[in-house]
Scaffold this motif. Structure first.
Motif, mmCIF file in Angstrom:
data_model
loop_
_atom_site.group_PDB
_atom_site.id
_atom_site.type_symbol
_atom_site.label_atom_id
_atom_site.label_comp_id
_atom_site.label_asym_id
_atom_site.label_seq_id
_atom_site.Cartn_x
_atom_site.Cartn_y
_atom_site.Cartn_z
ATOM 1 N N LEU A 39 0.820 -1.217 0.000
ATOM 2 C CA LEU A 39 0.000 0.000 0.000
ATOM 3 C C LEU A 39 0.852 1.264 0.000
ATOM 4 N N GLY A 40 2.172 1.080 0.024
ATOM 5 C CA GLY A 40 3.069 2.226 0.022
ATOM 6 C C GLY A 40 3.295 2.829 1.394
ATOM 7 N N VAL A 41 3.060 2.032 2.443
ATOM 8 C CA VAL A 41 3.227 2.516 3.818
ATOM 9 C C VAL A 41 4.405 1.791 4.464
ATOM 10 N N LYS A 42 5.404 2.566 4.855
ATOM 11 C CA LYS A 42 6.574 2.000 5.512
ATOM 12 C C LYS A 42 6.264 1.710 6.981
ATOM 13 N N SER A 43 6.898 0.694 7.519
ATOM 14 C CA SER A 43 6.705 0.351 8.924
ATOM 15 C C SER A 43 8.009 -0.188 9.492
ATOM 16 N N TYR A 44 8.065 -0.275 10.809
ATOM 17 C CA TYR A 44 9.232 -0.876 11.457
ATOM 18 C C TYR A 44 8.760 -1.660 12.673
ATOM 19 N N ARG A 45 9.621 -2.551 13.135
ATOM 20 C CA ARG A 45 9.288 -3.377 14.295
ATOM 21 C C ARG A 45 9.968 -2.823 15.554
ATOM 22 N N ASN A 46 9.203 -2.789 16.633
ATOM 23 C CA ASN A 46 9.820 -2.429 17.904
ATOM 24 C C ASN A 46 10.537 -3.642 18.487
ATOM 25 N N ASN A 47 11.217 -3.446 19.593
ATOM 26 C CA ASN A 47 11.996 -4.546 20.168
ATOM 27 C C ASN A 47 11.127 -5.699 20.650
ATOM 28 N N LYS A 48 9.870 -5.408 20.961
ATOM 29 C CA LYS A 48 8.954 -6.462 21.395
ATOM 30 C C LYS A 48 8.401 -7.262 20.219
ATOM 31 N N GLY A 49 8.648 -6.777 18.994
ATOM 32 C CA GLY A 49 8.183 -7.495 17.815
ATOM 33 C C GLY A 49 6.907 -6.959 17.218
ATOM 34 N N GLY A 50 6.344 -5.899 17.806
ATOM 35 C CA GLY A 50 5.167 -5.259 17.228
ATOM 36 C C GLY A 50 5.545 -4.422 16.020
ATOM 37 N N LEU A 51 4.552 -4.014 15.262
ATOM 38 C CA LEU A 51 4.772 -3.277 14.020
ATOM 39 C C LEU A 51 4.194 -1.879 14.133
ATOM 40 N N ILE A 52 4.971 -0.876 13.721
ATOM 41 C CA ILE A 52 4.531 0.514 13.807
ATOM 42 C C ILE A 52 4.654 1.173 12.439
ATOM 43 N N ALA A 53 3.551 1.758 11.977
ATOM 44 C CA ALA A 53 3.525 2.519 10.723
ATOM 45 C C ALA A 53 3.056 3.933 11.045
ATOM 46 N N THR A 54 3.607 4.909 10.364
ATOM 47 C CA THR A 54 3.268 6.312 10.629
ATOM 48 C C THR A 54 2.865 7.011 9.340
ATOM 49 N N ILE A 55 1.745 7.733 9.403
ATOM 50 C CA ILE A 55 1.316 8.587 8.302
ATOM 51 C C ILE A 55 1.349 10.020 8.805
ATOM 52 N N LYS A 56 2.169 10.845 8.156
ATOM 53 C CA LYS A 56 2.333 12.228 8.615
ATOM 54 C C LYS A 56 1.090 13.039 8.301
ATOM 55 N N GLY A 57 0.712 13.907 9.237
ATOM 56 C CA GLY A 57 -0.466 14.752 9.077
ATOM 57 C C GLY A 57 -0.105 16.214 8.922
ATOM 58 N N GLN A 58 -1.135 17.052 8.749
ATOM 59 C CA GLN A 58 -0.921 18.495 8.617
ATOM 60 C C GLN A 58 -0.256 19.084 9.854
ATOM 61 N N ASP A 59 -0.673 18.615 11.015
ATOM 62 C CA ASP A 59 -0.122 19.077 12.285
ATOM 63 C C ASP A 59 0.787 17.988 12.837
ATOM 64 N N ASP A 60 2.076 18.285 12.899
ATOM 65 C CA ASP A 60 3.027 17.295 13.403
ATOM 66 C C ASP A 60 3.409 17.561 14.858
#
Length: 348
Positions: A39-60
């Motif tokens: 879908l064109g969304v980058k993600s990374y894994r935390n040390n616990k093995g969960g997955l985090i994806a971020t979509i930047k918004g107008q207000d950061d």
């Protein structure tokens, strides 16, 4: 925004078909990771093995975090009995009667997989007259392996040992009447919802008002899936998890459930009221409810000291922590509520 509940069910079916008891979730996390990548969304894994994806918004300067968990109930090999049967140790909060007679899979540390069945030791009514009176507990429940074994040594030769993971057959089915019934709809139905919401955002080129983090947590069933990796800028935290159905509950299988309170206490009152207002404004089917014996990633975050407004919503799911069922309508209403929440302004 229109969501297709049947499409969400198909993704849910794929997810529940991947074994992922808490502590052994790499395969299903990889599935979600690959899906987001497409879908064109980058993600990374935390040390616990969960997955985090971020979509930047107008207000950061103000962020939102949305979670759903991909880990499920399961078990581990506690002991190999002298007759070649396996004793179990639970992963997550369920009752043994909920999995009695269920097919299961044992995964060894080397990656070999063996099938079996979870049974009461005294199952045969032709041998054990008091079968119906025997307590279903750690002492009496066991796994019968589908291998020619009759001793502890036979089992050990297969590579099975204490600590190996045991997953339950989901037995997933989608019916013509619009239901999906399966184990582990808690919480893979919600993960499928978040995937569909992200897909819609990409298709519509939706411009989010605030930077939003999506956490696919992998330890919720054991209490600490979403309690970390919360950026300092996060002011609102939304857990998407199943709504519990039963006597005295308002939640049903056809609407989104908005939780007012669970065993951790009340959720943020003004944020809950905003979710209700969003549902009413957008003609989204919803019920407000209290879950008496329940905790979420959002309540885990609060316990860990996160300074956030927290909320919990999800599709109504019948027979939680057993053989679960929900309807396409609950999935689409919940997806719509998540979407309209993420595109709305924050409360003061």
């Amino acid at each position: 925004m229109n969501f297709d509940g049947k499409q969400i069910m198909e993704v849910t079916k794929e997810l529940v078909s991947i074994s992922s008891p808490s502590g052994n979730t790499d395969e299903v996390i990889s599935f979600v990771e690959d899906t987001l990548e497409k879908l064109g969304v980058k993600s990374y894994r935390n040390n616990k093995g969960g997955l985090i994806a971020t979509i930047k918004g107008q207000d950061d300067t103000k962020h939102r975090m949305v979670t759903a968990h991909v880990d499920t109930l399961g078990a581990m090999v506690k002991e190999i009995k002298p007759d070649g049967r396996l004793k179990l140790s639970m992963i997550g909060g369920f009752r043994w009667n909920a999995v009695e007679g269920e097919y299961c899979e044992i995964e060894t540390s080397s990656g070999k997989r063996y099938s079996g069945t979870i049974l009461l030791h005294q199952t045969s009514v032709h041998v054990y007259k008091n079968n119906g009176e025997i307590k279903r507990d750690d002492v009496n429940m066991e796994v019968r392996l589908d291998e020619r074994v009759s001793s502890k040594e036979d089992v050990e030769k297969l590579g099975i040992e204490v600590g190996d993971f045991i997953s339950f057959d989901p037995r997933v089915q989608i019916t013509e009447s619009g239901f999906i019934k399966s184990r582990h709809l808690d919480d893979k139905a919600s993960v499928a919802i978040l995937i569909d919401v992200i897909k819609k955002m990409k298709e519509q080129s939706a411009d989010l008002p605030y930077t939003t983090h999506f956490l696919i947590s992998n330890n919720e069933e054991i209490g600490y899936g979403g309690n970390s990796n919360i950026p300092e800028e996060t002011t609102e935290y939304l857990a998407v998890d199943m709504g519990a159905i039963g006597d005295g509950q308002a939640t049903d299988e056809y609407t989104a459930s908005i939780c007012a309170k669970d065993s951790s206490g009340p959720y943020h009152y003004r944020l809950r009221k905003q979710l209700v207002a969003i549902a009413e404004e957008n003609k989204i089917g919803y019920k407000v409810d209290i879950y008496p014996y329940y905790g979420s990633d959002a309540s885990a975050a609060i316990r860990a000291g996160a300074d956030v407004k927290h909320a919990l919503i999800g599709p109504g799911v019948d027979a939680s922590h057993a053989f679960e069922r929900t309807h396409a309508d609950a999935l689409k209403h919940t997806a719509s509520l998540v979407y309209h929440y993420l595109t709305a302004k924050m409360i003061d």
